[in-house]
Design an enzyme around this catalytic site. Structure first.
Site, PDB file in Angstrom:
ATOM      1  N   ARG A  36       0.856  -1.194   0.000  1.00 35.70           N
ATOM      2  CA  ARG A  36       0.000   0.000   0.000  1.00 35.70           C
ATOM      3  C   ARG A  36       0.885   1.233   0.000  1.00 35.70           C
ATOM      4  O   ARG A  36       1.682   1.424   0.909  1.00 35.70           O
ATOM      5  CB  ARG A  36      -0.933   0.048   1.204  1.00 35.70           C
ATOM      6  CG  ARG A  36      -2.125   1.014   0.963  1.00 35.70           C
ATOM      7  CD  ARG A  36      -2.977   1.251   2.203  1.00 35.70           C
ATOM      8  NE  ARG A  36      -2.234   1.961   3.206  1.00 35.70           N
ATOM      9  CZ  ARG A  36      -2.103   1.561   4.483  1.00 35.70           C
ATOM     10  NH1 ARG A  36      -2.672   0.466   4.904  1.00 35.70           N
ATOM     11  NH2 ARG A  36      -1.391   2.274   5.332  1.00 35.70           N
ATOM     12  N   GLU A  87       4.654   7.040   2.514  1.00 40.89           N
ATOM     13  CA  GLU A  87       5.466   5.831   2.682  1.00 40.89           C
ATOM     14  C   GLU A  87       4.898   4.721   1.826  1.00 40.89           C
ATOM     15  O   GLU A  87       3.772   4.794   1.323  1.00 40.89           O
ATOM     16  CB  GLU A  87       5.496   5.396   4.152  1.00 40.89           C
ATOM     17  CG  GLU A  87       4.125   5.003   4.665  1.00 40.89           C
ATOM     18  CD  GLU A  87       4.145   3.963   5.779  1.00 40.89           C
ATOM     19  OE1 GLU A  87       5.193   3.352   6.029  1.00 40.89           O
ATOM     20  OE2 GLU A  87       3.081   3.744   6.376  1.00 40.89           O
ATOM     21  N   ASN A 127       4.133   0.716   2.120  1.00 41.14           N
ATOM     22  CA  ASN A 127       4.030  -0.400   3.056  1.00 41.14           C
ATOM     23  C   ASN A 127       4.150  -1.728   2.319  1.00 41.14           C
ATOM     24  O   ASN A 127       3.476  -1.938   1.308  1.00 41.14           O
ATOM     25  CB  ASN A 127       2.681  -0.346   3.782  1.00 41.14           C
ATOM     26  CG  ASN A 127       2.565   0.861   4.675  1.00 41.14           C
ATOM     27  OD1 ASN A 127       3.201   0.939   5.717  1.00 41.14           O
ATOM     28  ND2 ASN A 127       1.783   1.845   4.243  1.00 41.14           N
ATOM     29  N   SER A 172      -2.736  -3.187   6.332  1.00 44.24           N
ATOM     30  CA  SER A 172      -4.039  -3.495   6.926  1.00 44.24           C
ATOM     31  C   SER A 172      -5.151  -2.568   6.456  1.00 44.24           C
ATOM     32  O   SER A 172      -4.949  -1.714   5.596  1.00 44.24           O
ATOM     33  CB  SER A 172      -3.914  -3.396   8.433  1.00 44.24           C
ATOM     34  OG  SER A 172      -3.558  -2.084   8.758  1.00 44.24           O
ATOM     35  N   LYS A 229      11.758   2.838   6.094  1.00 45.11           N
ATOM     36  CA  LYS A 229      11.868   4.264   5.770  1.00 45.11           C
ATOM     37  C   LYS A 229      13.256   4.583   5.210  1.00 45.11           C
ATOM     38  O   LYS A 229      13.410   5.469   4.367  1.00 45.11           O
ATOM     39  CB  LYS A 229      11.620   5.107   7.027  1.00 45.11           C
ATOM     40  CG  LYS A 229      10.172   5.448   7.358  1.00 45.11           C
ATOM     41  CD  LYS A 229       9.307   4.337   7.714  1.00 45.11           C
ATOM     42  CE  LYS A 229       7.901   4.706   8.082  1.00 45.11           C
ATOM     43  NZ  LYS A 229       7.097   3.505   8.383  1.00 45.11           N
ATOM     44  N   LYS A 246      11.666  10.116  11.501  1.00 44.10           N
ATOM     45  CA  LYS A 246      11.082   8.775  11.475  1.00 44.10           C
ATOM     46  C   LYS A 246      12.091   7.677  11.794  1.00 44.10           C
ATOM     47  O   LYS A 246      13.142   7.605  11.155  1.00 44.10           O
ATOM     48  CB  LYS A 246      10.516   8.480  10.076  1.00 44.10           C
ATOM     49  CG  LYS A 246       9.400   9.404   9.637  1.00 44.10           C
ATOM     50  CD  LYS A 246       8.765   8.866   8.363  1.00 44.10           C
ATOM     51  CE  LYS A 246       7.594   9.730   7.932  1.00 44.10           C
ATOM     52  NZ  LYS A 246       6.841   9.115   6.839  1.00 44.10           N
ATOM     53  N   GLU A 263       6.848   0.473  11.966  1.00 41.77           N
ATOM     54  CA  GLU A 263       5.560   0.469  11.282  1.00 41.77           C
ATOM     55  C   GLU A 263       4.444   0.539  12.308  1.00 41.77           C
ATOM     56  O   GLU A 263       4.644   0.239  13.479  1.00 41.77           O
ATOM     57  CB  GLU A 263       5.391  -0.841  10.491  1.00 41.77           C
ATOM     58  CG  GLU A 263       6.311  -0.987   9.313  1.00 41.77           C
ATOM     59  CD  GLU A 263       6.068   0.073   8.262  1.00 41.77           C
ATOM     60  OE1 GLU A 263       4.906   0.436   8.033  1.00 41.77           O
ATOM     61  OE2 GLU A 263       7.058   0.548   7.696  1.00 41.77           O
ATOM     62  N   GLY A 264       3.253   0.866  11.849  1.00 41.28           N
ATOM     63  CA  GLY A 264       2.068   0.736  12.695  1.00 41.28           C
ATOM     64  C   GLY A 264       1.598   2.029  13.319  1.00 41.28           C
ATOM     65  O   GLY A 264       0.630   2.047  14.069  1.00 41.28           O
ATOM     66  N   ARG A 280      -8.073   7.989   4.691  1.00 43.22           N
ATOM     67  CA  ARG A 280      -8.170   8.244   6.125  1.00 43.22           C
ATOM     68  C   ARG A 280      -8.167   9.746   6.367  1.00 43.22           C
ATOM     69  O   ARG A 280      -7.397  10.482   5.757  1.00 43.22           O
ATOM     70  CB  ARG A 280      -6.970   7.633   6.862  1.00 43.22           C
ATOM     71  CG  ARG A 280      -7.008   6.131   6.900  1.00 43.22           C
ATOM     72  CD  ARG A 280      -5.725   5.578   7.493  1.00 43.22           C
ATOM     73  NE  ARG A 280      -4.579   5.819   6.633  1.00 43.22           N
ATOM     74  CZ  ARG A 280      -3.346   5.379   6.895  1.00 43.22           C
ATOM     75  NH1 ARG A 280      -3.120   4.696   7.993  1.00 43.22           N
ATOM     76  NH2 ARG A 280      -2.354   5.622   6.068  1.00 43.22           N
TER      77      ARG A 280
HETATM   78  P1  ADP Z   1       3.830   4.121   9.718  1.00 41.72           P
HETATM   79  O1  ADP Z   1       4.611   3.092   8.975  1.00 41.72           O
HETATM   80  O2  ADP Z   1       3.979   4.009  11.199  1.00 41.72           O
HETATM   81  O3  ADP Z   1       2.405   4.209   9.258  1.00 41.72           O
HETATM   82  P2  ADP Z   1       4.144   6.736   8.416  1.00 41.72           P
HETATM   83  O4  ADP Z   1       5.361   7.167   7.685  1.00 41.72           O
HETATM   84  O5  ADP Z   1       2.973   6.405   7.573  1.00 41.72           O
HETATM   85  O6  ADP Z   1       4.562   5.529   9.366  1.00 41.72           O
HETATM   86  O7  ADP Z   1       3.749   7.866   9.450  1.00 41.72           O
HETATM   87  C1  ADP Z   1       2.596   7.768  10.291  1.00 41.72           C
HETATM   88  C2  ADP Z   1       1.685   8.969  10.108  1.00 41.72           C
HETATM   89  O8  ADP Z   1       2.409  10.188  10.324  1.00 41.72           O
HETATM   90  C3  ADP Z   1       1.089   9.096   8.722  1.00 41.72           C
HETATM   91  O9  ADP Z   1      -0.084   8.323   8.611  1.00 41.72           O
HETATM   92  C4  ADP Z   1       0.824  10.597   8.627  1.00 41.72           C
HETATM   93  O10 ADP Z   1      -0.394  10.947   9.263  1.00 41.72           O
HETATM   94  C5  ADP Z   1       1.965  11.189   9.424  1.00 41.72           C
HETATM   95  N1  ADP Z   1       3.087  11.550   8.526  1.00 41.72           N
HETATM   96  C6  ADP Z   1       4.106  10.741   8.146  1.00 41.72           C
HETATM   97  N2  ADP Z   1       4.941  11.360   7.309  1.00 41.72           N
HETATM   98  C7  ADP Z   1       4.449  12.606   7.133  1.00 41.72           C
HETATM   99  C8  ADP Z   1       4.875  13.758   6.389  1.00 41.72           C
HETATM  100  N3  ADP Z   1       5.991  13.731   5.665  1.00 41.72           N
HETATM  101  N4  ADP Z   1       4.105  14.863   6.448  1.00 41.72           N
HETATM  102  C9  ADP Z   1       2.979  14.908   7.193  1.00 41.72           C
HETATM  103  N5  ADP Z   1       2.540  13.870   7.924  1.00 41.72           N
HETATM  104  C10 ADP Z   1       3.257  12.727   7.912  1.00 41.72           C
HETATM  105 MG    MG Z   2       3.900   1.917   7.357  1.00 44.06          MG
HETATM  106 MG    MG Z   3       1.731   4.791   7.425  1.00 40.80          MG
END
Ligand code: ADP
Ligand code: MG
Ligand code: MG
Length: 457
Positions: free
Chosen positions: A153, A169, A171, A176, A292, A346, A350-351, A433
């Protein structure tokens, strides 16, 4: 082009607003919001529909939730109306899905690239180190995965300052929410169909979601490639599940967080599965491609050229990359310490709920820098994306609130390859979302975001 809740359409940003930090602000309602009576009616209908159609999650406040089937369930948090989403972004994300699937596959085959890119991370992040250990064992054994299955995803946000669709990102493990994403799409279609005239919306504009069916199809396709009628599909929800039958496909619903490995037994199980002939979803290499750190490395100049052949494809993929930096560069660390609100820090996790923002980000960077060890290598820095905000009706625990909100949009992908033959390489459904614009993190399960669907405009 903007994203917006379908009913309250946001105004375009004013000219000259670009550049610098642009916090999501409340925008004017171009179309009157539904009157209160209608909102109340919609909420009630939506709650009944959710209960009747299994749009539910475990209720954390119920003591027996998750222990006894059918006990302690609560409707999933959802947005009352879908999010309007311009077709250009939809088309772009759909076009990118097979490119990212192929990219994951190509990168997964380059074991040295994975080991080298994650070498510094390995020294300071014990979880990633364990995954890399399994991976290097497979490299030593020269283990080849002839059949490879990816259920991916790719998540995006629209950057309000540039109107670009930027990848948050990619996945590759335990992608999920596909079931809930399909459910909320049906919910919205139903609500709009029932109130088509009052809402003035066409239910056909809610994009149908095929995530569940297509992911199931890919699992079944992998099982068929394994070519053993008596083999089963093993879904890892807890470590060390054994069933005494040949396993065609192992699907990891767990295994992406250190919490899933409370003892050495879980790591032994992961290694055992990796050594086996079963098709892994994901393999250890696919899992590592989703870190990441690899996302950040792929965004560097010329790195994509190693993995993708077509210049046009490389351009398309690059276009959705946000700013990504490793912490080897003092300049970027200083910029982030100066303006932490422009960045997200970051770790390799994950999660949801693992990222660091704002003052916390500044303090973390300052203290890691002062410590002088290479702890910084556990993290990457990413440009913070500020999506345009709009007013949404968000429903949680039976209560509807009106909130200035932003959205994150994910496209599911499925990829099945058997040696030289690509059996499946598809986009399959989506996850929309929506969360309060003031929040940093965004997971639905983590309790921040609300499920939503796409209303194509
Ligand atoms: P995970 O693998 O834990 O889902 P993400 O990289 O998706 O990690 O980060 C989790 C959440 O943080 C995202 O769903 C988003 O809401 C927020 N986020 C992550 N990266 C960014 C970014 N570059 N700008 C704004 N919000 C972000
Ligand atoms: Mg993720
Ligand atoms: Mg995410």
């Amino acid at each position: 082009a903007q994203t917006a809740a379908v009913s309250p359409v946001p105004a375009k940003p004013k000219a000259g607003e670009g550049g610098g930090v642009r916090r999501p602000e409340q925008r004017q309602l171009a179309v009157p919001a539904p009157e209160k009576r209608l909102v109340d009616e919609l909420v009630e209908e939506a709650l009944v529909w959710s209960s009747q159609h299994g749009l539910v999650v475990g209720d954390k406040n119920h003591p027996r939730s998750g222990k006894a089937p059918g006990v302690g369930l609560l409707h999933a948090p959802f947005s009352l109306l879908p999010m309007s989403f311009p077709k250009v972004y939809w088309d772009q994300a759909v076009e990118l899905a097979p490119l990212f699937n192929e990219l994951v596959d190509r990168v997964s085959l380059d074991g040295d690239f994975l080991q080298e890119t994650l070498a510094r991370t390995k020294e300071v992040d014990s979880f990633t180190a364990r995954l890399l250990d399994i991976h290097s064992k497979m490299m030593k054994l020269n283990k080849k995965e002839d059949v490879r299955l990816g259920l991916t995803r790719s998540d995006y946000m629209v950057d309000g300052a540039t109107d670009l669709l930027l990848q948050v990102e990619l996945n590759t493990i335990s992608t999920s929410s596909n079931g809930l994403a399909c459910g909320v799409c049906e919910l919205h279609r139903n609500l709009i169909r029932q109130h088509e005239r009052e809402l003035g919306l066409n239910p056909e504009c809610v994009v149908g979601n095929t995530a569940i069916a297509q992911h199931a199809e890919a699992l079944a396709g992998a099982w068929a490639e394994f070519n053993n009628q008596s083999a089963v599909v093993l879904v890892v929800v807890q470590a060390e599940e054994r069933d005494g039958l040949p396993v065609a496909v192992v699907y990891f619903r767990a295994g992406y967080t250190p919490n899933d490995y409370p003892s050495e037994a879980e790591w032994r199980a992961r290694l055992l599965i990796e050594c086996s002939s079963a098709i892994k979803c994901p393999s250890i290499a696919y899992h590592l491609v989703g870190t990441k750190k690899i996302q950040q490395e792929l965004a560097k100049e010329n790195v994509l050229d190693r993995f993708l052949d077509s210049k046009a494809d490389i351009e398309k993929v690059r276009k959705c990359f946000a700013g990504l930096w490793s912490l080897e560069n003092d300049n970027i660390i200083m910029s982030a310490i100066e303006s932490p609100e422009l960045f997200v820090l970051k770790p390799q996790r994950e999660g949801g709920g693992n990222n660091i923002y704002g003052d916390n980000l500044r303090e973390t960077l300052v203290s890691l820098k002062n410590d002088g060890n290479n702890e910084l290598a556990a993290y990457i820095l990413m440009q913070r994306i500020f999506p345009p905000a709009s007013l949404c009706y968000l429903v949680r625990e039976g209560t509807c609130i009106r909130e200035n909100a932003v959205s994150e949009f994910g496209i599911f992908g499925s990829y099945l390859r058997s040696k030289d033959k690509v059996v499946i390489n598809d986009q399959c459904g989506y996850l929309m979302r929506t969360k309060a614009a003031s929040l940093n993190e965004g997971g639905v399960v983590a309790g921040y975001a609300f499920l939503n669907s796409v209303f194509l405009t």
